[in-house]
Design a protein around this motif. Sequence first.
Motif, mmCIF file in Angstrom:
data_model
loop_
_atom_site.group_PDB
_atom_site.id
_atom_site.type_symbol
_atom_site.label_atom_id
_atom_site.label_comp_id
_atom_site.label_asym_id
_atom_site.label_seq_id
_atom_site.Cartn_x
_atom_site.Cartn_y
_atom_site.Cartn_z
ATOM 1 N N TYR A 1 33.265 36.895 28.040
ATOM 2 C CA TYR A 1 34.324 37.837 27.642
ATOM 3 C C TYR A 1 33.994 39.282 28.043
ATOM 4 C CZ TYR A 1 35.471 33.630 25.117
ATOM 5 O OH TYR A 1 35.741 32.329 24.823
ATOM 6 N N LYS B 1 38.503 30.635 30.474
ATOM 7 C CA LYS B 1 38.875 32.007 30.135
ATOM 8 C C LYS B 1 37.683 32.904 29.828
ATOM 9 C CE LYS B 1 39.648 32.213 25.101
ATOM 10 N NZ LYS B 1 39.410 30.888 24.506
ATOM 11 N N GLY C 1 33.160 27.670 20.323
ATOM 12 C CA GLY C 1 32.662 28.354 19.141
ATOM 13 C C GLY C 1 31.148 28.383 19.033
ATOM 14 N N SER D 1 35.225 31.663 17.631
ATOM 15 C CA SER D 1 34.159 31.989 18.579
ATOM 16 C C SER D 1 32.933 32.551 17.867
ATOM 17 C CB SER D 1 34.667 32.994 19.601
ATOM 18 O OG SER D 1 33.912 32.896 20.787
ATOM 19 N N GLU E 1 34.413 22.187 24.155
ATOM 20 C CA GLU E 1 34.891 23.168 25.135
ATOM 21 C C GLU E 1 34.154 24.488 24.983
ATOM 22 O OE1 GLU E 1 39.603 22.050 24.394
ATOM 23 O OE2 GLU E 1 38.724 23.808 23.455
HETATM 24 C C1 LIG Z 1 38.481 30.400 23.880
HETATM 25 C C2 LIG Z 1 38.525 28.940 23.684
HETATM 26 C C3 LIG Z 1 37.354 28.174 23.861
HETATM 27 C C4 LIG Z 1 35.993 28.773 24.119
HETATM 28 O O1 LIG Z 1 35.520 29.372 22.976
HETATM 29 P P1 LIG Z 1 34.003 29.932 22.861
HETATM 30 O O2 LIG Z 1 33.974 30.565 21.538
HETATM 31 O O3 LIG Z 1 33.815 30.887 23.990
HETATM 32 O O4 LIG Z 1 33.091 28.761 22.963
HETATM 33 C C5 LIG Z 1 37.465 26.799 23.737
HETATM 34 N N1 LIG Z 1 38.654 26.210 23.455
HETATM 35 C C6 LIG Z 1 39.786 26.920 23.280
HETATM 36 C C7 LIG Z 1 41.048 26.189 22.973
HETATM 37 C C8 LIG Z 1 39.762 28.296 23.384
HETATM 38 O O5 LIG Z 1 40.885 28.988 23.185
#
Ligand SMILES: *Cc1c(COP(=O)(O)O)cnc(C)c1O
Length: 383
Positions: free
Chosen positions: A355, A49, A218, A184, A256
Motif C-alpha cells: 500500500y 491491489k 489481513g 488488514s 488472499e
Molecule cells: C485488500 C484485500 C486483501 C488483502 O488484504 P491484506 O490485509 O493486504 O492482506 C485480500 N482480500 C480482499 C478481498 C481485499 O479487499
Amino acid sequence: MVKEFDSVRAMIETLKPSYPVYCLRPELINRAAQRFLESFPGRVLYAVKCNPHPEVLRALHRAGIRHFDTASLPEIAQVRESYPDAACYFMHPVKGRAVIGTAAKVYEIDTYVIDHPRELDKILAETGGAEGLTIYVRLTTPPVDGAFYHLAAKFGAGVDEAAAMLRDAASRGCRVGLAFHVGSQCLVPGAYATALGIVGEVLEKARVDIVGLDVGGGFPAEYLGTNMPPFEDYIAEIEEGLKKLKLRRDCVIMCEPGRALVAPAISVVTQVQLRKDNQLYINDGIYGSLSETVDAGLKLPARAHRLNGELGGSPKDFILNGPTCDSLDVLPSTFSLPGDIDEGDWIEIDRVGAYSNALATRFNGFTPETLVVVHDQPVGGVR
Ligand SMILES: *Cc1c(COP(=O)(O)O)cnc(C)c1O
C-alpha cells in the motif's frame, strides 16, 4: 528492464537519485511466499491491489504464486497478459455490468464474489448463465481490535442473508463458496477462528455444500513496535476453525494475503532537500508512498546514507516533511537518524512494500516512479 544493484549503497553511488527510488528485495518476497505456500492448508492468492508493480508480480510468480485476487479489469488484464498460467479470481463484491461481461468473455474468469442478491442477477445475466460459475458469498465479520482497517464495514452479508444467497446461487446452478476478510494488519490470530465460527453458522442455516472457503487477507507485517504474533498462530487458528466445520473433502481452502507477502520486501530511498534544525524536507511523503504512516499509524524503520564521508553525530529524532506544499504532508512519527544528517544525504525508509506505490498520488507533481532490484540486507531492527 529494471536496474539491478548489489546494494542500496551501490544504487545510490550510481544514480545519486534526487527522486525517490523503491528498492525491491525479491529474496524477501520469495521467503514470505514460501512461508505461505508451505504452511497454509490450501491455495494462496496474492491480493494484487496491495502492490501491482510488475516486478513485484514477477517476484511472486517466480516464488510459485499462481493465483491472484483481482478486483478490476486492469488488474485481471495485467496478471493474465503477463502470466497466462495464472488464475484470477474476481473478488470485488460490486462490479460494473460491462466489467463482468468482459471478465467472463475475454479473460474467462469463472469465480466471483457477491454480498447482495442483486449482484448474482447481474453476474448470471452478463456471463450467460451459471454453467461453470463459482460464486463466493462474502460474509461480514465483527471488528477486530488489533486490525488497522475493518474491511467488513463496507462489504459483507450477515448470517441470514448469506445463507439465503448461498441457497439461491446453488439452486440457480452455481457452485458456491464463502469468503471473509478480518481486516488488514490483523494482530489477533483468533479473529480467523471467530470468522470461521460465523461460517459454521451460515452453513448450518444454508444446508448447501460449499466448494470453496476463502479466509481472506489481513495477515500482518512487522513494523516498529508491532509486537506481531507468530505466523504459526494464525495457521493454527485457521486449522482449528476449519476442523470444526463439516466441509466436503474436496472443498478448496484459500487465503488472499497482500501485505504479509510484500511489505518487508521494499524500501524507499528518499533524499534530504533541506534541513531546518530538527526538520528534514524529503522528496516522498503522505501523498506518495507513505500515507499508511497516517492512516494506519505505521512506524517504519529507516537508515541514512551519505556518499562523501561518514554520517556522524549522536542519533536525534527528526521530523520528516513530505515534498508537497500541503502543510499536512508531514510524517506523524519522528525518525531517529544521525545528528549531522543534512541536505543531499539519503534516508532509506523500510517496509513500504504494501500500500505504498499502489496509493501514491500525483499531487503537486510529485510521484515516485523508479524501482530497482537490490540484494543486500534490509534496514531491519524492527524487533
Ligand atoms: C485488500 C484485500 C486483501 C488483502 O488484504 P491484506 O490485509 O493486504 O492482506 C485480500 N482480500 C480482499 C478481498 C481485499 O479487499
